[in-house]
Design an enzyme around this catalytic site. Structure first.
Site, PDB file in Angstrom:
ATOM      1  N   GLY A  76       0.782  -1.236   0.000  1.00 41.03           N
ATOM      2  CA  GLY A  76       0.000   0.000   0.000  1.00 41.03           C
ATOM      3  C   GLY A  76       0.811   1.282   0.000  1.00 41.03           C
ATOM      4  O   GLY A  76       0.325   2.313   0.466  1.00 41.03           O
ATOM      5  N   ASN A  97       1.492   3.033  -2.628  1.00 36.46           N
ATOM      6  CA  ASN A  97       0.767   3.973  -3.507  1.00 36.46           C
ATOM      7  C   ASN A  97      -0.452   4.539  -2.794  1.00 36.46           C
ATOM      8  O   ASN A  97      -0.767   5.724  -2.947  1.00 36.46           O
ATOM      9  CB  ASN A  97       0.384   3.297  -4.822  1.00 36.46           C
ATOM     10  N   VAL A 149      -8.035  -9.617 -11.298  1.00 34.62           N
ATOM     11  CA  VAL A 149      -8.629  -9.170 -12.568  1.00 34.62           C
ATOM     12  C   VAL A 149      -9.973  -8.496 -12.269  1.00 34.62           C
ATOM     13  O   VAL A 149     -10.812  -9.045 -11.554  1.00 34.62           O
ATOM     14  CB  VAL A 149      -8.824 -10.364 -13.526  1.00 34.62           C
ATOM     15  N   ASN A 151      -5.430   2.625 -13.077  1.00 33.10           N
ATOM     16  CA  ASN A 151      -4.479   1.634 -12.567  1.00 33.10           C
ATOM     17  C   ASN A 151      -3.075   2.202 -12.669  1.00 33.10           C
ATOM     18  O   ASN A 151      -2.771   2.952 -13.591  1.00 33.10           O
ATOM     19  CB  ASN A 151      -4.586   0.361 -13.427  1.00 33.10           C
ATOM     20  N   HIS A 196       0.771   0.988 -13.258  1.00 36.12           N
ATOM     21  CA  HIS A 196       1.571  -0.167 -13.689  1.00 36.12           C
ATOM     22  C   HIS A 196       3.045   0.236 -13.646  1.00 36.12           C
ATOM     23  O   HIS A 196       3.406   1.304 -14.142  1.00 36.12           O
ATOM     24  CB  HIS A 196       1.161  -0.606 -15.099  1.00 36.12           C
ATOM     25  N   ASP A 212      -9.548  -0.768 -19.258  1.00 35.52           N
ATOM     26  CA  ASP A 212     -10.579  -1.295 -20.155  1.00 35.52           C
ATOM     27  C   ASP A 212     -10.587  -2.818 -20.035  1.00 35.52           C
ATOM     28  O   ASP A 212     -10.002  -3.357 -19.088  1.00 35.52           O
ATOM     29  CB  ASP A 212     -10.366  -0.788 -21.599  1.00 35.52           C
ATOM     30  N   GLY A 263      -9.093  -5.126 -21.661  1.00 39.33           N
ATOM     31  CA  GLY A 263      -7.814  -5.826 -21.867  1.00 39.33           C
ATOM     32  C   GLY A 263      -6.950  -5.723 -20.608  1.00 39.33           C
ATOM     33  O   GLY A 263      -7.349  -5.093 -19.621  1.00 39.33           O
ATOM     34  N   ASP A 304      -3.891  -4.007 -19.135  1.00 40.36           N
ATOM     35  CA  ASP A 304      -2.968  -2.869 -19.311  1.00 40.36           C
ATOM     36  C   ASP A 304      -3.084  -2.233 -20.696  1.00 40.36           C
ATOM     37  O   ASP A 304      -2.096  -1.716 -21.240  1.00 40.36           O
ATOM     38  CB  ASP A 304      -1.501  -3.306 -19.053  1.00 40.36           C
TER      39      ASP A 304
HETATM   40  C1  GAR Z   1       3.325  -1.212  -7.376  1.00 42.18           C
HETATM   41  O1  GAR Z   1       4.647  -1.222  -7.842  1.00 42.18           O
HETATM   42  C2  GAR Z   1       2.370  -1.201  -8.543  1.00 42.18           C
HETATM   43  O2  GAR Z   1       2.836  -0.458  -9.621  1.00 42.18           O
HETATM   44  C3  GAR Z   1       2.300  -2.676  -8.868  1.00 42.18           C
HETATM   45  O3  GAR Z   1       2.247  -3.308  -7.618  1.00 42.18           O
HETATM   46  C4  GAR Z   1       2.979  -2.522  -6.666  1.00 42.18           C
HETATM   47  C5  GAR Z   1       2.119  -2.297  -5.444  1.00 42.18           C
HETATM   48  O4  GAR Z   1       2.835  -1.666  -4.427  1.00 42.18           O
HETATM   49  N1  GAR Z   1       1.151  -2.966  -9.683  1.00 42.18           N
HETATM   50  C6  GAR Z   1       1.173  -3.883 -10.673  1.00 42.18           C
HETATM   51  O5  GAR Z   1       2.141  -4.569 -10.924  1.00 42.18           O
HETATM   52  C7  GAR Z   1      -0.127  -3.989 -11.453  1.00 42.18           C
HETATM   53  N2  GAR Z   1       0.056  -4.760 -12.652  1.00 42.18           N
HETATM   54  P1  GAR Z   1       2.103  -0.931  -3.218  1.00 42.18           P
HETATM   55  O6  GAR Z   1       1.119  -1.928  -2.608  1.00 42.18           O
HETATM   56  O7  GAR Z   1       3.231  -0.623  -2.256  1.00 42.18           O
HETATM   57  O8  GAR Z   1       1.424   0.304  -3.742  1.00 42.18           O
END
Ligand code: GAR
Length: 208
Positions: A12, A14, A93, A108, A110, A147, A149, A151
């Protein structure tokens, strides 16, 4: 006021950047209505509780089949009456029904420069392992609309980060979080909350 649901699966960081962005007023016109995790042990849930935000776990393990889990997820988001769903390291998903209801209202983060190192199977450290294996000199992060798909939705913001010689996947992940993710995710939310983001013909238009 933009009401957001933040969906998480792990640490968490982010989510924390969003919480801090709101309290520092780098994100305006926004409130986090609820944090939803698919994982009861996610530290992200603690971060939400510490900030006084409703924190809910909806785990596929608690439902007899996927469609009931999907339904519960959608019901929870609708119960909180949110305007935007923010996927902040949510490794599940997203149900198609949710994408139909929240078209261009799910974003999202990525951890690469899409279209590199994205799609099915590319999440978390796997993304950085693939980038190092390929020997790219730049990687970064992308915030995009979701969307149907994986990413593939319209790109809102991207930020490039240098890859260094001695990087491990963990070191690169940390640098990309610090220099890109924790900046562009709050910025994207602030822009959406202030009416600066629209989607036309599958592309994002940003106005000042
Ligand atoms: C982050 O690096 C995010 O970009 C990635 O998971 C991590 C979560 O970290 N997301 C993906 O890979 C989605 N495809 P966090 O829980 O510390 O925010």
């Amino acid at each position: 006021m933009l009401r957001i649901a933040v969906m998480v699966s792990g640490g968490g960081t982010n989510l924390q950047a969003i919480i801090d962005g709101i309290s520092d007023k780098n994100i305006t016109n926004t409130e986090i209505a609820v944090v939803i995790s698919n994982n009861a042990n996610a530290f992200a849930l603690k971060r939400a509780e510490n900030a006084g935000i409703d924190a809910v776990c909806i785990s596929p393990k608690d439902y007899p089949d996927r469609s009931l889990f999907n339904e519960a997820l959608l019901n929870k988001v609708q119960e909180y009456n949110v305007d935007l769903i923010v996927l902040a390291g949510f490794l599940v998903v997203i149900p198609e029904a949710m994408i139909d209801v929240y078209e261009n209202r799910i974003i999202n983060i990525h951890p690469s420069l899409i279209p590199s190192f994205c799609g099915t199977g590319y999440y978390g450290l796997k993304v950085h392992e693939a980038a190092l294996r390929r020997g790219v000199k730049l990687s970064g992060a992308t915030v995009h609309f979701v969307d149907k798909g994986t990413d593939t939705g319209p790109i809102i913001l991207q930020k490039a980060v240098e890859v260094l010689e001695d990087d491990t996947p963990e070191i690169l992940q940390q640098r990309i979080m610090e220099q890109a993710e924790w900046q562009i995710m709050p910025r994207a939310i602030d822009m959406i909350a202030n009416g600066k983001v629209s989607v036309e013909n599958g592309k994002v238009i940003i106005t000042d």
